[in-house]
Enzyme design. Structure first.
Site, PDB file in Angstrom:
ATOM      1  N   ASN A 190      55.078  30.831  57.068  1.00  0.00           N
ATOM      2  CA  ASN A 190      54.797  29.298  57.319  1.00  0.00           C
ATOM      3  C   ASN A 190      53.384  28.635  58.237  1.00  0.00           C
ATOM      4  OD1 ASN A 190      56.378  28.270  55.562  1.00  0.00           O
ATOM      5  ND2 ASN A 190      57.914  27.853  56.709  1.00  0.00           N
ATOM      6  N   THR A 192      41.030  53.450  31.972  1.00  0.00           N
ATOM      7  CA  THR A 192      42.368  52.580  31.183  1.00  0.00           C
ATOM      8  C   THR A 192      41.271  52.067  29.735  1.00  0.00           C
ATOM      9  OG1 THR A 192      41.556  51.857  33.589  1.00  0.00           O
ATOM     10  CG2 THR A 192      41.980  50.220  32.152  1.00  0.00           C
ATOM     11  N   LYS A 226      40.601  50.072  26.368  1.00  0.00           N
ATOM     12  CA  LYS A 226      39.505  49.162  26.539  1.00  0.00           C
ATOM     13  C   LYS A 226      39.751  48.917  24.986  1.00  0.00           C
ATOM     14  CE  LYS A 226      38.857  48.388  31.226  1.00  0.00           C
ATOM     15  NZ  LYS A 226      39.241  47.085  32.010  1.00  0.00           N
ATOM     16  N   LYS A 263      45.653  54.936  30.738  1.00  0.00           N
ATOM     17  CA  LYS A 263      45.985  53.842  31.807  1.00  0.00           C
ATOM     18  C   LYS A 263      46.023  52.469  31.526  1.00  0.00           C
ATOM     19  CE  LYS A 263      45.391  50.922  35.584  1.00  0.00           C
ATOM     20  NZ  LYS A 263      44.616  49.639  34.724  1.00  0.00           N
ATOM     21  N   ASP A 313      46.316  48.853  30.938  1.00  0.00           N
ATOM     22  CA  ASP A 313      45.399  47.691  32.039  1.00  0.00           C
ATOM     23  C   ASP A 313      46.415  46.417  32.609  1.00  0.00           C
ATOM     24  OD1 ASP A 313      43.714  45.009  32.181  1.00  0.00           O
ATOM     25  OD2 ASP A 313      42.848  46.021  32.369  1.00  0.00           O
ATOM     26  N   GLU A 314      46.184  45.843  33.971  1.00  0.00           N
ATOM     27  CA  GLU A 314      47.241  45.579  34.181  1.00  0.00           C
ATOM     28  C   GLU A 314      48.096  44.369  33.681  1.00  0.00           C
ATOM     29  OE1 GLU A 314      43.215  44.383  35.952  1.00  0.00           O
ATOM     30  OE2 GLU A 314      44.325  46.323  35.093  1.00  0.00           O
ATOM     31  N   HIS A 324      48.777  49.006  40.292  1.00  0.00           N
ATOM     32  CA  HIS A 324      47.564  47.923  40.229  1.00  0.00           C
ATOM     33  C   HIS A 324      48.013  47.252  41.408  1.00  0.00           C
ATOM     34  CE1 HIS A 324      44.275  45.825  38.963  1.00  0.00           C
ATOM     35  NE2 HIS A 324      43.978  47.127  38.134  1.00  0.00           N
ATOM     36  N   ARG A 325      46.450  46.897  41.813  1.00  0.00           N
ATOM     37  CA  ARG A 325      46.943  46.045  42.838  1.00  0.00           C
ATOM     38  C   ARG A 325      46.428  44.358  42.438  1.00  0.00           C
ATOM     39  NH1 ARG A 325      41.995  46.995  46.709  1.00  0.00           N
ATOM     40  NH2 ARG A 325      40.102  47.380  45.354  1.00  0.00           N
ATOM     41  N   HIS A 367      44.573  51.300  44.068  1.00  0.00           N
ATOM     42  CA  HIS A 367      43.463  51.448  43.446  1.00  0.00           C
ATOM     43  C   HIS A 367      43.093  50.561  44.937  1.00  0.00           C
ATOM     44  CE1 HIS A 367      43.446  50.956  39.161  1.00  0.00           C
ATOM     45  NE2 HIS A 367      44.104  51.078  39.359  1.00  0.00           N
ATOM     46  N   SER A 427      37.981  52.575  40.846  1.00  0.00           N
ATOM     47  CA  SER A 427      38.141  51.898  40.051  1.00  0.00           C
ATOM     48  C   SER A 427      37.035  50.791  39.599  1.00  0.00           C
ATOM     49  CB  SER A 427      39.499  51.975  38.735  1.00  0.00           C
ATOM     50  OG  SER A 427      38.865  50.360  37.291  1.00  0.00           O
TER      51      SER A 427
END
Length: 480
Positions: free
Chosen positions: A123, A173, A175, A201, A203-204, A294-295, A327, A379
């Site tokens: 807080n 990654t 695609k 990988k 993708d997130e 992954h972030r 990452h 990445s």
């Protein structure tokens, strides 16, 4: 202890509001080895002194509240309160300060990143007396670190599992990130692994959507892994994203990955949460799975320079919570990341001990004792022309993830993987021969392209691609 900082029951109760600095600003305090130390970037509201602002942060993130309460007399607040013990003005800023706060270890549950953040970045970040507040760094004492498992396996164990030494780990990654069927997805995984990548990988964004349910994706990806391994003689893997809507579902997916015999799973540790991440990390160590992190969502928290939390704090939190990869930016790609700052938190991920380093934004010395290291992952917008810089910047203990830089190859996925593997091997060989990658990088890539048509084609496609935007989060510099 001076009377104005005394808060024990013997003082007696007097209702009302008093300045935070009377109790929580203690410049004479010498932090203990067991204290958790925090460096906050504080921007007070006009008219609020820096000492009062720093004390308010210490109070509101530990034992304080807006008024005196009679139950203060039922405990010893001197044992439990946070203390603002030092304040530095920020170079080049008129009303911004780095306030250092020490927290007694008694305040925190053992082995819980969730509890640390609930207190230290809770807080207090909405406190009206502050215009903005950012947590720049934490010093985690060894006594507290030893209550965490940390990464499931760490760098050396991962290399032993994969039988890969002397170079970076190379990945991709898949695609487009959304919309492929599971079978077509598995085909792309196979082609990339067959072409020379170590990992592919999820993708997130990929969890378990209507167009591709998680179980189907896991099965087709595992089939691709085993086929590529049989053809290349190398150990391969695919980061199967176990992130889910509940912890129970997440663990169920990790269990299925283990039953398939694959080497690694993946988790979005910020959107999934630290409690879920720590649970998955424990499962991965117990069951021999590597854990890729992954972030996603990090820039919401860390990108603004004056408010939020720096990624170096999130990196330390991940090393406590557990993950074998995370990452960490590219320096040269499409995503935010200044070189010195990025290398600062890369050091925090990999090294056993780091010193205070103003040039890399490191505010505290940090020992990790026996906690395993984490491989940083580069990445986002990288391609073959970046390979010399990435090799020079990150060294061998890192992971390179080329998404579009593999799948965007004009000849297809496998040739894209070949191009990246050839570029990496050429850079590693040149470095081992003593050549300067920073100066000779383009020449090294051009020479390798003479005998690799796949690399030559990649070089032609991406020769003009650059992402030259200044970083938002940079080191503090004095105004001239």
């Amino acid at each position: 202890m001076s009377p104005q900082t005394e808060t024990k029951a013997s003082v007696g109760f007097k209702a009302g509001v008093k300045d935070y600095k009377l109790t929580y600003y203690t410049p004479e305090y010498k932090p203990l080895d067991t204290d958790i130390l925090a460096a906050f970037r504080v921007t007070p509201q006009p008219g609020v002194p820096s000492e009062e602002a720093g004390a308010a942060v210490a109070a509101e993130s530990s034992t304080g509240t807006w008024t005196t309460v009679w139950t203060d007399g039922l405990t010893s607040l001197d044992r439990y309160k946070g203390r603002c013990y030092h304040i530095d003005p920020v170079p080049g800023e008129d009303n911004q300060y780095i306030c250092y706060v020490a927290y007694p270890l008694h305040l925190f549950e053992e082995g819980s990143v969730t509890n640390i953040f609930t207190s230290i970045v809770g807080n207090v970040f909405g406190f009206k007396a502050l215009r903005a507040l950012r947590l720049e760094d934490l010093r985690i004492p060894i006594a507290y670190i030893k209550t965490f498992q940390g990464p499931p396996h760490g760098i050396q164990v991962e290399r032993d599992k994969l039988n890969k030494y002397g170079r970076k780990i190379l990945g991709c990654t898949i695609k487009p990130k959304l919309g492929l069927s599971a079978k077509n997805y598995g085909r792309a995984v196979y082609e990339c692994l067959r072409g020379g990548l170590d990992f592919t990988k999820d993708d997130e964004n990929v969890n378990s959507q209507p167009f591709m349910r998680w179980r189907d994706r896991f099965c087709f990806s595992a089939e691709a892994i085993y086929k590529a391994q049989a053809e290349t003689g190398e150990i391969k893997g695919h980061y199967l994203n176990a992130t889910a809507g509940t912890c129970e579902e997440m663990i169920k997916r990790a269990v299925f990955a283990r039953e398939l015999g694959v080497p690694i799973v993946m988790h979005d540790y910020l959107t999934g949460g630290f409690t879920a991440n720590t649970s998955l990390s424990h499962y991965c160590r117990d069951n021999g799975l590597l854990l890729h992190i992954h972030r996603a969502m990090h820039a919401v928290i860390d990108r603004q320079k004056n408010h939020g939390m720096h990624f170096r704090v999130l990196a330390k939190a991940l090393r406590l919570s557990g993950g074998d990869h995370i990452h960490a930016g590219t320096v040269v790609g499409k995503l935010e990341g200044e070189r010195d700052i990025t290398l600062g938190f890369v050091d925090l991920l990999r090294d056993d001990y780091t010193e205070i380093d103003d040039q890399r934004g490191i505010y505290f010395t940090q020992s990790w004792a026996s906690t395993p290291g984490v491989l940083p992952v580069a990445s986002g917008g990288i391609h073959v022309w970046h390979m010399p810089a990435l090799t020079e910047i990150f060294g061998d203990d890192s992971v390179l993830q080329f998404g579009g830089g593999t799948l965007g190859h004009p000849w297809g996925n496998a040739p894209g993987a070949v191009a990246n593997r050839v570029a990496l091997e050429a850079c590693v060989q040149a470095r081992n021969e003593g050549r300067d990658l920073a100066k000779e990088g383009n020449t090294i890539i051009r020479d390798a392209a003479k005998w690799s048509p796949e690399l030559a084609a990649a070089c032609e496609v991406w020769k003009e691609i650059k992402f030259e935007f200044p970083a938002v989060d940079v080191l503090d510099k004095k105004k001239k």
